[in-house]
Structures are given as structure tokens and as C-alpha cells.
Motif scaffolding. Sequence first.
Motif, PDB file in Angstrom:
ATOM      1  N   GLU A 140       0.818  -1.205   0.000  1.00  0.00           N
ATOM      2  CA  GLU A 140       0.000   0.000   0.000  1.00  0.00           C
ATOM      3  C   GLU A 140       0.860   1.267   0.000  1.00  0.00           C
ATOM      4  OE1 GLU A 140      -2.763  -0.130   3.197  1.00  0.00           O
ATOM      5  OE2 GLU A 140      -3.847  -1.876   2.420  1.00  0.00           O
ATOM      6  N   HIS A 141       2.064   1.155   0.576  1.00  0.00           N
ATOM      7  CA  HIS A 141       2.966   2.312   0.666  1.00  0.00           C
ATOM      8  C   HIS A 141       4.384   1.866   0.303  1.00  0.00           C
ATOM      9  CE1 HIS A 141      -0.216   2.657   3.820  1.00  0.00           C
ATOM     10  NE2 HIS A 141      -0.422   3.802   3.184  1.00  0.00           N
ATOM     11  N   PRO A 142       5.179   2.742  -0.305  1.00  0.00           N
ATOM     12  CA  PRO A 142       6.531   2.356  -0.731  1.00  0.00           C
ATOM     13  C   PRO A 142       7.423   1.868   0.404  1.00  0.00           C
ATOM     14  CG  PRO A 142       5.892   4.447  -1.718  1.00  0.00           C
ATOM     15  CD  PRO A 142       4.836   4.110  -0.716  1.00  0.00           C
ATOM     16  N   ASP A 143       7.203   2.385   1.617  1.00  0.00           N
ATOM     17  CA  ASP A 143       8.083   2.039   2.727  1.00  0.00           C
ATOM     18  C   ASP A 143       7.491   0.949   3.630  1.00  0.00           C
ATOM     19  OD1 ASP A 143       6.049   3.604   3.688  1.00  0.00           O
ATOM     20  OD2 ASP A 143       7.320   4.900   4.940  1.00  0.00           O
ATOM     21  N   ASP A 148       4.218  -6.016   7.012  1.00  0.00           N
ATOM     22  CA  ASP A 148       3.017  -5.185   6.818  1.00  0.00           C
ATOM     23  C   ASP A 148       2.362  -5.491   5.478  1.00  0.00           C
ATOM     24  OD1 ASP A 148       3.314  -3.941   9.259  1.00  0.00           O
ATOM     25  OD2 ASP A 148       4.388  -2.200   8.444  1.00  0.00           O
ATOM     26  N   ALA A 149       3.178  -5.642   4.430  1.00  0.00           N
ATOM     27  CA  ALA A 149       2.636  -5.893   3.096  1.00  0.00           C
ATOM     28  C   ALA A 149       1.935  -7.250   3.028  1.00  0.00           C
ATOM     29  CB  ALA A 149       3.749  -5.816   2.056  1.00  0.00           C
ATOM     30  N   GLN A 150       2.439  -8.247   3.734  1.00  0.00           N
ATOM     31  CA  GLN A 150       1.776  -9.554   3.735  1.00  0.00           C
ATOM     32  C   GLN A 150       0.449  -9.508   4.501  1.00  0.00           C
ATOM     33  OE1 GLN A 150       2.338 -11.773   1.783  1.00  0.00           O
ATOM     34  NE2 GLN A 150       4.505 -12.195   1.454  1.00  0.00           N
ATOM     35  N   ILE A 151       0.418  -8.817   5.617  1.00  0.00           N
ATOM     36  CA  ILE A 151      -0.842  -8.664   6.348  1.00  0.00           C
ATOM     37  C   ILE A 151      -1.848  -7.892   5.502  1.00  0.00           C
ATOM     38  CG2 ILE A 151      -1.937  -7.584   8.355  1.00  0.00           C
ATOM     39  CD1 ILE A 151      -0.434 -10.167   9.002  1.00  0.00           C
ATOM     40  N   GLN A 152      -1.372  -6.857   4.807  1.00  0.00           N
ATOM     41  CA  GLN A 152      -2.252  -6.089   3.923  1.00  0.00           C
ATOM     42  C   GLN A 152      -2.800  -6.965   2.802  1.00  0.00           C
ATOM     43  OE1 GLN A 152       0.216  -1.962   4.857  1.00  0.00           O
ATOM     44  NE2 GLN A 152       0.463  -2.942   2.872  1.00  0.00           N
ATOM     45  N   THR A 323       7.816  -8.050  -3.903  1.00  0.00           N
ATOM     46  CA  THR A 323       7.877  -9.112  -2.894  1.00  0.00           C
ATOM     47  C   THR A 323       9.118  -9.973  -3.101  1.00  0.00           C
ATOM     48  OG1 THR A 323       5.448  -9.185  -2.809  1.00  0.00           O
ATOM     49  CG2 THR A 323       6.639 -11.067  -1.889  1.00  0.00           C
ATOM     50  N   LEU A 324       9.352 -10.377  -4.342  1.00  0.00           N
ATOM     51  CA  LEU A 324      10.509 -11.212  -4.651  1.00  0.00           C
ATOM     52  C   LEU A 324      11.821 -10.485  -4.383  1.00  0.00           C
ATOM     53  CD1 LEU A 324       8.901 -12.777  -7.769  1.00  0.00           C
ATOM     54  CD2 LEU A 324      10.109 -14.167  -6.065  1.00  0.00           C
ATOM     55  N   GLU A 325      11.839  -9.207  -4.658  1.00  0.00           N
ATOM     56  CA  GLU A 325      13.050  -8.434  -4.371  1.00  0.00           C
ATOM     57  C   GLU A 325      13.352  -8.424  -2.876  1.00  0.00           C
ATOM     58  OE1 GLU A 325      12.596  -5.402  -8.222  1.00  0.00           O
ATOM     59  OE2 GLU A 325      11.951  -4.768  -6.222  1.00  0.00           O
ATOM     60  N   HIS A 326      12.316  -8.304  -2.057  1.00  0.00           N
ATOM     61  CA  HIS A 326      12.508  -8.360  -0.604  1.00  0.00           C
ATOM     62  C   HIS A 326      12.952  -9.746  -0.168  1.00  0.00           C
ATOM     63  CE1 HIS A 326      11.003  -4.530   1.296  1.00  0.00           C
ATOM     64  NE2 HIS A 326      10.670  -4.341   0.026  1.00  0.00           N
ATOM     65  N   TRP A 327      12.345 -10.778  -0.728  1.00  0.00           N
ATOM     66  CA  TRP A 327      12.745 -12.142  -0.372  1.00  0.00           C
ATOM     67  C   TRP A 327      14.210 -12.385  -0.715  1.00  0.00           C
ATOM     68  CZ3 TRP A 327       7.999 -15.072  -2.809  1.00  0.00           C
ATOM     69  CH2 TRP A 327       6.903 -14.975  -1.939  1.00  0.00           C
ATOM     70  N   ASP A 328      14.625 -11.948  -1.906  1.00  0.00           N
ATOM     71  CA  ASP A 328      16.006 -12.202  -2.308  1.00  0.00           C
ATOM     72  C   ASP A 328      16.984 -11.414  -1.442  1.00  0.00           C
ATOM     73  OD1 ASP A 328      17.805 -13.552  -4.250  1.00  0.00           O
ATOM     74  OD2 ASP A 328      18.385 -11.495  -4.701  1.00  0.00           O
ATOM     75  N   GLN A 329      16.614 -10.205  -1.087  1.00  0.00           N
ATOM     76  CA  GLN A 329      17.458  -9.415  -0.190  1.00  0.00           C
ATOM     77  C   GLN A 329      17.607 -10.133   1.153  1.00  0.00           C
ATOM     78  OE1 GLN A 329      15.831  -5.552   0.871  1.00  0.00           O
ATOM     79  NE2 GLN A 329      17.844  -4.735   1.329  1.00  0.00           N
ATOM     80  N   ASN A 330      16.493 -10.648   1.665  1.00  0.00           N
ATOM     81  CA  ASN A 330      16.538 -11.391   2.930  1.00  0.00           C
ATOM     82  C   ASN A 330      17.368 -12.662   2.792  1.00  0.00           C
ATOM     83  OD1 ASN A 330      14.837  -9.460   3.995  1.00  0.00           O
ATOM     84  ND2 ASN A 330      13.011 -10.749   3.955  1.00  0.00           N
ATOM     85  N   PHE A 331      17.166 -13.374   1.675  1.00  0.00           N
ATOM     86  CA  PHE A 331      17.890 -14.619   1.443  1.00  0.00           C
ATOM     87  C   PHE A 331      19.397 -14.375   1.400  1.00  0.00           C
ATOM     88  CE2 PHE A 331      19.880 -17.579  -1.567  1.00  0.00           C
ATOM     89  CZ  PHE A 331      19.585 -18.789  -0.947  1.00  0.00           C
ATOM     90  N   ARG A 332      19.806 -13.356   0.672  1.00  0.00           N
ATOM     91  CA  ARG A 332      21.234 -13.069   0.552  1.00  0.00           C
ATOM     92  C   ARG A 332      21.841 -12.707   1.910  1.00  0.00           C
ATOM     93  NH1 ARG A 332      23.647 -10.843  -4.286  1.00  0.00           N
ATOM     94  NH2 ARG A 332      22.733 -11.851  -6.095  1.00  0.00           N
TER      95      ARG A 332
END
Length: 392
Positions: A140-143, A148-152, A323-332
Motif C-alpha cells: 500500500e505504501h513504498p516504505d 506489513d505488506a503480507q498482512i495487507q 515481494t521477490l526483491e525483498h525475499w532475495d534481499q533477505n535470502f542473501r
Amino acid sequence: MFEKTFYKEFLKHSFNIPIKVNYWDGKTDVYGDGKPQATITFKEPVPIKDIQRNASLSLGEAYMDGKIEVDGSIEDLIDSAYTQSTSFMRNHKFIQWLPKAGKHTAKADKEDIQKHYDIGNDFYRLWLDKTMTYSCAYWEHPDDSLYDAQIQKVDHILAKLHPQPNRTLLDIGCGWGTLMLRAAKKYHLKVVGDTLSQEQYDYVKKEIKDQGLEDVADVRLEDYRKLGDVHFDYITSVGMFEHVGKDNLDGYFNCVYKYLKPNGIALIHGITRQQGGATNAWINKYIFPGGYVPGLSENIQHIIDNHMQIADLESLRRHYQRTLEHWDQNFRAKIPEVKKMFDERFIRMWDMYLQACAGSFKAGNIDVMQYLITKGASGHNLPMTRDYMYKD
């Protein structure tokens, strides 16, 4: 000599961004105008016949094995390859998009699901957010944080159903249970989740007990086609139909129809291609065995053929990219911990999977759609406008 000529032509036509290529013989070429945005290094050649047979599979395996290195963003390279009309990702001579028939028996489906989702909860816990939600979030928001995005996303899905308290909901392919448990707690629904993953089943069973929801929530380790003579006011299914196979899509939507009460409402969320259905040999071999991404019109026809109607349709393609960009950042960030569980080949495979999928969504090669479906005349149990979907 022919080998090098093939590679030069192959790579020259593959990307719409400038790239630098270091070849196995020490020679270097730059393709495209401007400063290279990525460097690809071939430590050894990939056999031409393998590339011609299936470029996605052969190059993916070469990267996993360390025969190819990439300095730069794999996501941007994949986006570029899908955007370039002459590339190996779009040219029929190099990639085979025609779906291959797979055997989707109950036994085969269970094995396929467990190969991916039963890698281990400890692994997924490293790079998913604390909800353990493994599907497209809703930004819903860039930040927004990933949590939060998953709950949304969950609230966006449930709000679309316009749920009334004390009614019943079935979540087909419930994952680690975030949606079904939130439906029980926030929306006061009586919920049943269904999964083929033993790891997910055990996790959800414990969450139900820990959260004191035994009276209103249940989870079943069962094939979705074998739930029996049950009927629900609402059905949700997130990231599920991509697993059932082309030949079983009609049966999947028939189950949605069968399990819905008259005038019931379903929200079906999954990866779809606007250009038509497809498989990918590398993804099928290493990530999602038996997977098939259906076309948009294909799904709509199955919905119509099973006597249901579409009340709303929404694309969340850019949401899945993020979402995938966040997952990959977390994975790395968690690679040191991943190394304690898996070898280097797995780590390279998983990183490429997350980045390549982000690039594919970015390019519009794949999409993710939410189909709001009704059993009966579309919408007479729903408000007249979309405003209700966005109210807290």
C-alpha cells in the motif's frame, strides 16, 4: 570457430541493455551501446546443442554449477531478455514454452508439493517474514515492511469477500496458515485449511492450538479433491492453481464450485500469463515440479465452464516483483545460515530463482491475478461499488 560465432550471435540478440561478456578463452566483447550494465563470464562453454534444445534449462544449470558468473543484477538481465523480442527467452528456436503433459495423480501432486514446501520450515523462516507467507504481498505504501505488506495482502483478499461473522471459509492450499487464522481472529469466521505439505500442516496445527482457535479453525493434510461432501460460504486459494497442472485446471475450478454454497464467494489468487499458458523447464526441474502457469483467458474459461461468474479481476504483477526483491534481499543476508543447511549449488539456484522470477514479473512475462468469483449471479451479495474493498 563456429562455437564462438554462435555465442556472439546468441548474446548479441539476447538483451536490450548493454552487457559485457568475458569468454572462456580470455576474450571480451561488449554488446549494446553505452556502459555495460552487467558482466557475464563464461568459465567454459555450454554445449550449443543444449542451448538450442532449451536455453533456460541449460544456462540455468550452468549458473548453478558455477560455469557462468554474473556481475550485476540477474533480475535486470531476465527483464531485459523478456523485453528483447529476438532473445532466447522469446524466440521459439531457443526456448520451448509449449506445456508438457505431467501426471498429476494425488500421489504425484503430494510428492511435488513436498519437494518444494518440505525443504524445511527453518529454511523458509530465514527469509520470509514472521507470518511465513510465501505468496505475493500487497504494498500500500513504498516504505511498507514485508510483514506489513503480507498482512495487507491477507486483509485485501478477505475484504473482497465481504465476509459476515460466523460463516465458513475453506482455504485451499493454506500454506503456513496466516490467511485462515486471520480470517478466524479478525473476521470471526469458522475456517478450514488444506495442504499437502507435512511441514505446513504441523506448523498450522500448532498455531491453532497456541492461539486458542481449536473451536473455529481446523487444518487437513489432504488432497483438495478429496475433502468430501463439504460446503462453505467462502473459499480462498492463494498460489495454488499453478501446481495442479494444465489438465487438472478444470477439475480445480470444479472443486471450487462444488465446495461453495449457493451464492457463495471465492477469491482465487495465483500466477497467470496474459500471453497464454506456459511451463519453464528449469523451474519445473529444480523449483516447482509439475508446475504450469495458466493463461488469463484459460482460467476465465474454466470459471465460466464451471457455472461461476467473475465479480472482480485485479492484477498485482508489480506487487509480486517487489515481494521477490525483498525475499532475495533477505535470502542473501542469510546465506551464512543457509550454508549450514545446503550446498553452494542450492544457494546459487535459489538466488537465481528469486531474481529471475522478479525479472519475469517486471517484464510482464508473468502476472499475478486475483479472481473474485461467485456461485450464482455475480455480486448480489456484494456491495455495488469497490469502495468496500478498501475500508478498514
